[in-house]
Design an enzyme around this catalytic site. Sequence first.
Site, PDB file in Angstrom:
ATOM      1  N   ARG A   1       0.396  -1.059  -0.039  1.00 27.17           N
ATOM      2  CA  ARG A   1      -0.140  -0.221  -0.143  1.00 27.17           C
ATOM      3  C   ARG A   1       1.086   1.048   0.182  1.00 27.17           C
ATOM      4  NH1 ARG A   1      -2.907  -2.725   4.482  1.00 27.17           N
ATOM      5  NH2 ARG A   1      -4.385  -4.107   3.256  1.00 27.17           N
TER       6      ARG A   1
ATOM      7  N   LYS B   1       2.488  11.225 -10.738  1.00 24.73           N
ATOM      8  CA  LYS B   1       1.023  10.496 -11.692  1.00 24.73           C
ATOM      9  C   LYS B   1       2.004   9.481 -11.998  1.00 24.73           C
ATOM     10  CE  LYS B   1      -2.200  13.633 -14.242  1.00 24.73           C
ATOM     11  NZ  LYS B   1      -2.016  13.619 -15.383  1.00 24.73           N
TER      12      LYS B   1
ATOM     13  N   GLU C   1       7.350  18.836 -24.378  1.00 25.60           N
ATOM     14  CA  GLU C   1       6.401  19.542 -23.414  1.00 25.60           C
ATOM     15  C   GLU C   1       7.437  20.179 -22.646  1.00 25.60           C
ATOM     16  OE1 GLU C   1       4.374  17.712 -21.852  1.00 25.60           O
ATOM     17  OE2 GLU C   1       4.593  15.475 -22.943  1.00 25.60           O
TER      18      GLU C   1
ATOM     19  N   LYS D   1       6.331  23.166 -13.538  1.00 26.50           N
ATOM     20  CA  LYS D   1       5.519  21.620 -13.460  1.00 26.50           C
ATOM     21  C   LYS D   1       5.063  21.705 -11.881  1.00 26.50           C
ATOM     22  CE  LYS D   1       3.872  17.565 -13.960  1.00 26.50           C
ATOM     23  NZ  LYS D   1       4.037  15.534 -14.620  1.00 26.50           N
TER      24      LYS D   1
ATOM     25  N   GLU E   1      -5.388  17.208  -9.660  1.00 23.37           N
ATOM     26  CA  GLU E   1      -5.914  17.453 -10.720  1.00 23.37           C
ATOM     27  C   GLU E   1      -7.316  18.275 -10.902  1.00 23.37           C
ATOM     28  OE1 GLU E   1      -4.786  15.081 -13.843  1.00 23.37           O
ATOM     29  OE2 GLU E   1      -5.300  16.318 -15.665  1.00 23.37           O
TER      30      GLU E   1
ATOM     31  N   ARG F   1      -3.759  21.279 -12.486  1.00 22.00           N
ATOM     32  CA  ARG F   1      -3.128  20.644 -12.878  1.00 22.00           C
ATOM     33  C   ARG F   1      -3.750  20.566 -14.823  1.00 22.00           C
ATOM     34  NH1 ARG F   1      -0.363  16.287  -9.918  1.00 22.00           N
ATOM     35  NH2 ARG F   1       0.937  15.161 -11.816  1.00 22.00           N
TER      36      ARG F   1
ATOM     37  N   ASN G   1      -2.434  18.950 -19.760  1.00 20.86           N
ATOM     38  CA  ASN G   1      -2.811  18.579 -20.464  1.00 20.86           C
ATOM     39  C   ASN G   1      -3.029  19.160 -21.793  1.00 20.86           C
ATOM     40  OD1 ASN G   1      -2.989  15.907 -19.265  1.00 20.86           O
ATOM     41  ND2 ASN G   1      -5.292  16.919 -18.377  1.00 20.86           N
TER      42      ASN G   1
ATOM     43  N   HIS H   1      -2.492  17.553 -24.997  1.00 21.32           N
ATOM     44  CA  HIS H   1      -2.454  15.786 -24.592  1.00 21.32           C
ATOM     45  C   HIS H   1      -3.725  15.305 -25.380  1.00 21.32           C
ATOM     46  CE1 HIS H   1       1.645  16.767 -22.720  1.00 21.32           C
ATOM     47  NE2 HIS H   1       1.570  15.830 -22.141  1.00 21.32           N
TER      48      HIS H   1
ATOM     49  N   HIS I   1      -3.020  12.245 -27.574  1.00 18.75           N
ATOM     50  CA  HIS I   1      -3.453  11.161 -27.023  1.00 18.75           C
ATOM     51  C   HIS I   1      -4.484  10.003 -28.045  1.00 18.75           C
ATOM     52  CE1 HIS I   1      -2.886  11.133 -21.921  1.00 18.75           C
ATOM     53  NE2 HIS I   1      -1.790  10.959 -22.726  1.00 18.75           N
TER      54      HIS I   1
ATOM     55  N   HIS J   1       4.997   9.875 -27.934  1.00 18.63           N
ATOM     56  CA  HIS J   1       4.477  10.524 -26.927  1.00 18.63           C
ATOM     57  C   HIS J   1       4.136  12.377 -27.155  1.00 18.63           C
ATOM     58  CE1 HIS J   1       2.169  11.690 -23.090  1.00 18.63           C
ATOM     59  NE2 HIS J   1       2.925  12.820 -23.214  1.00 18.63           N
TER      60      HIS J   1
HETATM   61  N1  LIG Z   1       3.772  10.274 -15.371  1.00 23.56           N
HETATM   62  C1  LIG Z   1       3.670  12.002 -15.775  1.00 23.56           C
HETATM   63  O1  LIG Z   1       3.540  12.307 -15.414  1.00 23.56           O
HETATM   64  C2  LIG Z   1       3.388  11.334 -17.592  1.00 23.56           C
HETATM   65  C3  LIG Z   1       3.712  12.808 -18.323  1.00 23.56           C
HETATM   66  C4  LIG Z   1       4.247  12.714 -19.210  1.00 23.56           C
HETATM   67  C5  LIG Z   1       4.652  11.360 -19.967  1.00 23.56           C
HETATM   68  N2  LIG Z   1       4.380  10.297 -19.321  1.00 23.56           N
HETATM   69  C6  LIG Z   1       4.521   8.770 -20.094  1.00 23.56           C
HETATM   70  O2  LIG Z   1       5.725   9.104 -19.907  1.00 23.56           O
HETATM   71  C7  LIG Z   1       6.374   8.285 -21.236  1.00 23.56           C
HETATM   72  C8  LIG Z   1       7.539   8.109 -22.189  1.00 23.56           C
HETATM   73  O3  LIG Z   1       8.814   8.456 -21.459  1.00 23.56           O
HETATM   74  P1  LIG Z   1       9.401   8.688 -22.032  1.00 23.56           P
HETATM   75  O4  LIG Z   1       9.833  10.471 -23.365  1.00 23.56           O
HETATM   76  O5  LIG Z   1      10.475   8.815 -21.657  1.00 23.56           O
HETATM   77  O6  LIG Z   1      10.140   7.425 -23.415  1.00 23.56           O
HETATM   78  P2  LIG Z   1      10.629   6.134 -22.544  1.00 23.56           P
HETATM   79  O7  LIG Z   1      10.698   5.871 -21.377  1.00 23.56           O
HETATM   80  O8  LIG Z   1       9.969   4.911 -23.245  1.00 23.56           O
HETATM   81  O9  LIG Z   1      12.357   6.371 -23.251  1.00 23.56           O
HETATM   82  C9  LIG Z   1      12.265   6.680 -24.212  1.00 23.56           C
HETATM   83  C10 LIG Z   1      13.542   5.488 -25.228  1.00 23.56           C
HETATM   84  O10 LIG Z   1      14.954   6.223 -24.680  1.00 23.56           O
HETATM   85  C11 LIG Z   1      15.716   5.358 -24.546  1.00 23.56           C
HETATM   86  N3  LIG Z   1      16.095   5.714 -22.958  1.00 23.56           N
HETATM   87  C12 LIG Z   1      15.817   7.095 -22.118  1.00 23.56           C
HETATM   88  N4  LIG Z   1      17.266   7.567 -20.946  1.00 23.56           N
HETATM   89  C13 LIG Z   1      18.151   7.677 -22.052  1.00 23.56           C
HETATM   90  C14 LIG Z   1      19.212   7.257 -22.191  1.00 23.56           C
HETATM   91  N5  LIG Z   1      20.280   9.014 -21.033  1.00 23.56           N
HETATM   92  N6  LIG Z   1      20.205   7.330 -23.022  1.00 23.56           N
HETATM   93  C15 LIG Z   1      20.126   6.020 -23.915  1.00 23.56           C
HETATM   94  N7  LIG Z   1      18.961   6.432 -23.824  1.00 23.56           N
HETATM   95  C16 LIG Z   1      17.878   6.436 -22.958  1.00 23.56           C
HETATM   96  C17 LIG Z   1      14.699   4.173 -23.503  1.00 23.56           C
HETATM   97  O11 LIG Z   1      15.565   3.345 -23.511  1.00 23.56           O
HETATM   98  C18 LIG Z   1      13.457   4.344 -24.330  1.00 23.56           C
HETATM   99  O12 LIG Z   1      13.886   3.343 -25.403  1.00 23.56           O
HETATM  100  C19 LIG Z   1       5.045   7.080 -22.013  1.00 23.56           C
HETATM  101  O13 LIG Z   1       4.756   5.780 -20.890  1.00 23.56           O
HETATM  102  C20 LIG Z   1       3.973   8.989 -20.885  1.00 23.56           C
HETATM  103  O14 LIG Z   1       2.925   7.929 -20.911  1.00 23.56           O
HETATM  104  C21 LIG Z   1       3.614  10.249 -18.185  1.00 23.56           C
END
Ligand SMILES: NC(=O)c1ccc[n+]([C@@H]2O[C@H](COP(=O)([O-])OP(=O)(O)OC[C@H]3O[C@@H](n4cnc5c(N)ncnc54)[C@H](O)[C@@H]3O)[C@@H](O)[C@H]2O)c1
Lengths: 365, 365
Positions: A122, A144, A186, A230, A240, A244, A248, A251, A255, A268
């Site tokens: 939990r 999130k 972003e 942020k 949210e 907040r 979006n 987005h 999405h 993304h």
């Molecule tokens: N929680 C939130 O508030 C929030 C906000 C925006 C997006 N997201 C989520 O984030 C995700 C996307 O994240 P992302 O864009 O970071 O993609 P990701 O985590 O898939 O990373 C992208 C790629 O880069 C590689 N990589 C990462 N860091 C590296 C580095 N320093 N050197 C070499 N390779 C590296 C990873 O292995 C991967 O293949 C989505 O699932 C999205 O829904 C969440």
Amino acid sequence: MMNRINVNLPEQSYEIAIASGNLDNLGEQMSSLQLRKKILLVSNPTIFKHYGERAIASLKAANFEVVSCTLPPGERYKNLNSIQKIYDVALENRLERSSTMVALGGGVVGDMTGFAAATWLRGINVVQVPTTLLAMVDSAIGGKTGVNHPQGKNLIGAFHQPRLVLIDPEVLKTLPMREFRAGMAEVIKYGVIWDAELFAQMEASKNLNQHRYVKPELIDSILTRSCQAKADVVSKDEKEAGLRAILNYGHTIGHAVESLTGYRLVNHGEAVGIGMVAAGQIAAELGMWQKEDTQRQDALIAKAGLPTKLPAGVDIEGIIEALQTDKKVKDGKVRFVLPTQIGVVTVTDEVPSDIITAVLRGMQG
Amino acid sequence: MMNRINVNLPEQSYEIAIASGNLDNLGEQMSSLQLRKKILLVSNPTIFKHYGERAIASLKAANFEVVSCTLPPGERYKNLNSIQKIYDVALENRLERSSTMVALGGGVVGDMTGFAAATWLRGINVVQVPTTLLAMVDSAIGGKTGVNHPQGKNLIGAFHQPRLVLIDPEVLKTLPMREFRAGMAEVIKYGVIWDAELFAQMEASKNLNQHRYVKPELIDSILTRSCQAKADVVSKDEKEAGLRAILNYGHTIGHAVESLTGYRLVNHGEAVGIGMVAAGQIAAELGMWQKEDTQRQDALIAKAGLPTKLPAGVDIEGIIEALQTDKKVKDGKVRFVLPTQIGVVTVTDEVPSDIITAVLRGMQG
Ligand SMILES: NC(=O)c1ccc[n+]([C@@H]2O[C@H](COP(=O)([O-])OP(=O)(O)OC[C@H]3O[C@@H](n4cnc5c(N)ncnc54)[C@H](O)[C@@H]3O)[C@@H](O)[C@H]2O)c1
Ligand SMILES: NC(=O)c1ccc[n+]([C@@H]2O[C@H](COP(=O)([O-])OP(=O)(O)OC[C@H]3O[C@@H](n4cnc5c(N)ncnc54)[C@H](O)[C@@H]3O)[C@@H](O)[C@H]2O)c1
């Protein structure tokens, strides 16, 4: 130089610590949080190969006991199966309520580690060590967490704030170009919704589309100002309930585009770029935003190497349909974040669907 | 007569509404909460057959739109697979952030529905309509939700408070005798840890081991006082930072016994009965509690038709080992809740393991 940004929350506040070489300070920075010694570090094989040993060495030097687990990379593994793998390692190593998971990776690793930490016993501690630009400025901050349902992105999740977000800009050097650009989407978003000065700084830069062409001072400013934006928004509205929602921006349609292209063709950040262009034009159509500002925004998006058109073959009816399953729907009405000037946005659910359709038609590639 | 107990929490308070025939008031009671109209009612086939139609009729009469889903009954289906079924129905019926899940059932249905609601779209409303005695006095109140990991009970979960707990004592009439007794274990727990008057009322009753032999006024008192005890404790310590730990009286060894018997031979309440006997004797061994009080407690447990001995064949070493995986372990030390007088307990992690072993040996059946 270390930049520290505070995320102020009623239950538990935390810091975003930004500094070159910070990865080697991970253990030390975590020491001051008075965590118990057991750590589960979660990453993926690519990222772990680059930075895993350094992170672990730093933790061990600070007397933490570290086990690690890597998950297959990519959005398509952001699901409950991967979460179960984290649970299994947590059980095997007897993580306790006061233990900590450390997410070393992009948004995918961060969201999953956060969700596993939110739901193991939990809720145990989580520290975010984002390694993509997107994770640094966005997903690692704000609590999130979640995974995808086979039929929809991020439908399963929880709010769970990290105890610390540790950013080392150096790790961006190994980040693939396309991922850097995705993060820039972003960053541009923060310029449009919150920080006109950040927007102006990016406009003044000759290049934005590759990490090595962007001056280190601008990278610093991008990270610090984006994290500050942020943090400001999240501090004012953790769950949210209102404000907040402005995060979006881009987005809603983003999405839908991602989901229609099966989370593969468009990533993304690219989808958010497309979504911002669409939202900007919707705002202009509604007479809320000046045409010149939409052009300035679209130019910045293009300079960051991001698409401003819909990917070929995406069905516009499909987008409209997908908008209905979006989490941001209320009583069947789609909520849009729309700019009124650079640095300021508003939220509305009064966008006629023929305007959405017309704008999307105009964006077909 | 309607008894209302308030659970006061910083973020969101809610009521426990207790009244005979209350099931038919479900829709009306929920109306005042200003929820959106979409409801997903979750139950199991047995309970649904008894009470599903009445609950749905009441909701529809109050203009709610209701879909329902039933999960296979039993602790062994309290897992992530069942949660995924709830998610699927939620997606299919497009539940929104402002929609509500209603749990109609015992602790199993309640814990799973609560967890699904906690994690669907990062948290939607949940209303608890407990149908077992245990769920009424314990699991439906306080926001603990979760499922089992194949290797441990309730290891996966989240805190998620309900918007309302609606109790209709009438539904206890169809509850199997063994389940009634299991609930009585928790009621006796409240007597020992919190409410000496409740303890005395039960001592004064000739029978406690079957619903139909217990006077309706005592049932009323049992429900109201137990819910009040739980509400008091939870209001003072929502996230189990301190005081709430006292609710685990009897649960430390209880959980170990349950897990060792594969959650089949011994049910939760029976395990708690055994655990209370053990804890009482440990307290007596340590000189913290009077021998006569342990005897009064054990007599009450026996009068409720609950076991006071370990089930035959349970391995004592196994129990000691299982204590180590318990969520309540901190830095390898097992925390015990021990009575000092009837109505008062204390928490300690300083119980020598040879005392635990000796007490358990004495309880072999
Ligand atoms: N929680 C939130 O508030 C929030 C906000 C925006 C997006 N997201 C989520 O984030 C995700 C996307 O994240 P992302 O864009 O970071 O993609 P990701 O985590 O898939 O990373 C992208 C790629 O880069 C590689 N990589 C990462 N860091 C590296 C580095 N320093 N050197 C070499 N390779 C590296 C990873 O292995 C991967 O293949 C989505 O699932 C999205 O829904 C969440
Ligand atoms: N969340 C918490 O704070 C908390 C606290 C204590 C226990 N729990 C959990 O609660 C669960 C046990 O709950 P339980 O004891 O209610 O068992 P249960 O939910 O399995 O119900 C017991 C049986 O009674 C049947 N039943 C339920 N109501 C009935 C009725 N009115 N008439 C006829 N049959 C009925 C059910 O179908 C089931 O077969 C465990 O999983 C335990 O972990 C949770």
